[in-house]
Enzyme design. Structure first.
Site, PDB file in Angstrom:
ATOM      1  N   HIS A 154      15.486  69.134  32.352  1.00 38.81           N
ATOM      2  CA  HIS A 154      14.055  68.863  32.552  1.00 38.81           C
ATOM      3  C   HIS A 154      13.688  69.497  33.893  1.00 38.81           C
ATOM      4  O   HIS A 154      14.463  70.218  34.496  1.00 38.81           O
ATOM      5  CB  HIS A 154      13.813  67.357  32.712  1.00 38.81           C
ATOM      6  CG  HIS A 154      14.076  66.522  31.521  1.00 38.81           C
ATOM      7  ND1 HIS A 154      13.202  66.427  30.459  1.00 38.81           N
ATOM      8  CD2 HIS A 154      15.088  65.662  31.232  1.00 38.81           C
ATOM      9  CE1 HIS A 154      13.668  65.555  29.585  1.00 38.81           C
ATOM     10  NE2 HIS A 154      14.820  65.080  30.012  1.00 38.81           N
ATOM     11  N   CYS A 157      16.555  67.768  26.006  1.00 41.93           N
ATOM     12  CA  CYS A 157      17.069  66.392  26.027  1.00 41.93           C
ATOM     13  C   CYS A 157      16.860  65.649  24.696  1.00 41.93           C
ATOM     14  O   CYS A 157      17.516  65.988  23.728  1.00 41.93           O
ATOM     15  CB  CYS A 157      16.469  65.654  27.212  1.00 41.93           C
ATOM     16  SG  CYS A 157      17.473  64.257  27.726  1.00 41.93           S
ATOM     17  N   ARG A 214      24.676  56.742  32.956  1.00 47.61           N
ATOM     18  CA  ARG A 214      23.384  57.439  33.019  1.00 47.61           C
ATOM     19  C   ARG A 214      23.611  58.737  33.772  1.00 47.61           C
ATOM     20  O   ARG A 214      23.971  58.738  34.945  1.00 47.61           O
ATOM     21  CB  ARG A 214      22.314  56.564  33.675  1.00 47.61           C
ATOM     22  CG  ARG A 214      20.977  57.269  33.719  1.00 47.61           C
ATOM     23  CD  ARG A 214      19.793  56.385  33.425  1.00 47.61           C
ATOM     24  NE  ARG A 214      19.688  55.992  32.027  1.00 47.61           N
ATOM     25  CZ  ARG A 214      19.053  56.691  31.073  1.00 47.61           C
ATOM     26  NH1 ARG A 214      18.483  57.829  31.345  1.00 47.61           N
ATOM     27  NH2 ARG A 214      18.995  56.252  29.847  1.00 47.61           N
TER      28      ARG A 214
END
Ligand code: GLN
Length: 237
Positions: A190, A93, A127
């Site tokens: 993640h 990320c 998002r």
């Protein structure tokens, strides 16, 4: 036997959503096989040792990225030489974004990356959050959790880590996830990423052993738990 040395870059600022677990997995999977290993944490201002065999950098908030970007740039040629000569690297990320050409953040403007990967990233209004499922030619099914507003696109030639089956990945449009260049991986996964994707962990370990100049065959481990965790996460995604 020389200990396999993993450099964990900026754990204080760049290790969110379980990223630290990646380093634990790498180290533990070597411990289980009796392979000596050492993890060195590198914070801003610390020297990157010359004898490292693997690099890990996790994700972070835009603010964390601003804090580490200049230091990363100072280490740029060492990191690039390492990756160009086949050194294994995993970036997640925010770390992935900083290894590209640049990241344009909505609050901090353009943050310069070191340009190892042929990618650029820009903050968006979306998002991109949730469980993600990816199919990778090299590693098979990959699962993780993503949370980013930065969208990444390739500039020039780049090979994705995989194709997105559920979720967003690099950006909301092209269904590609991450990048792989030589033995360096960038990904938005993640979660932590490696506990549920042990194939990638072992691949990184194999490259690190090779890079260290040693010849150690990896013993098979019983990955029943890891694989059922992955299948469960895939079901949820
Ligand atoms: N700040 C970056 C973004 O939102 C990276 C976030 C992260 O590392 N999870 O795009």
């Amino acid at each position: 036997m020389k200990a396999i040395k993993i450099a964990h870059l900026y754990p204080e600022r760049m290790s969110i959503y379980g990223d630290f677990g990646n380093v634990l997995v790498l180290s533990q999977r070597m411990n289980w096989r009796g392979i000596k290993n050492e993890v060195v944490s590198i914070e801003v201002g610390d020297k990157l040792p010359k004898d490292i065999d693997m690099i890990f950098i996790g994700g972070g908030q835009d603010k964390g990225q601003v804090v580490v970007a200049e230091d990363l740039m100072a280490k740029s040629s060492q990191i690039k030489d390492f990756a160009e000569s086949g050194g294994p690297l995993l970036s997640v990320c925010g770390g992935y974004q900083l290894l590209g050409e640049y990241f344009i953040s909505s609050d901090y403007g353009q943050i310069q990356g070191i340009g190892l990967f042929n990618v650029i990233s820009k903050a968006t209004e979306t998002r991109m959050i949730g469980n993600i499922l990816v199919q990778s030619e090299k590693f098979g099914q990959l699962v993780g959790f993503e949370n980013h507003s930065g969208a990444t696109e390739f500039i020039g030639r780049a090979q994705p880590l995989g194709v997105v089956k559920k979720g967003f990945g690099n950006n909301p449009d092209d269904k590609l996830e991450g990048v792989i260049y030589k033995n360096a991986i960038g990904t938005y996964l993640h979660g932590s990423f490696l506990p549920k994707n042990p194939k990638v962990a072992d691949w990184l370990i194999r490259q690190a052993i090779k890079y260290s100049g040693q010849n150690i065959k990896l013993k098979e481990l019983n990955d029943e738990l890891e694989n059922s965790a992955r299948k469960n996460a895939a079901r949820k995604a």
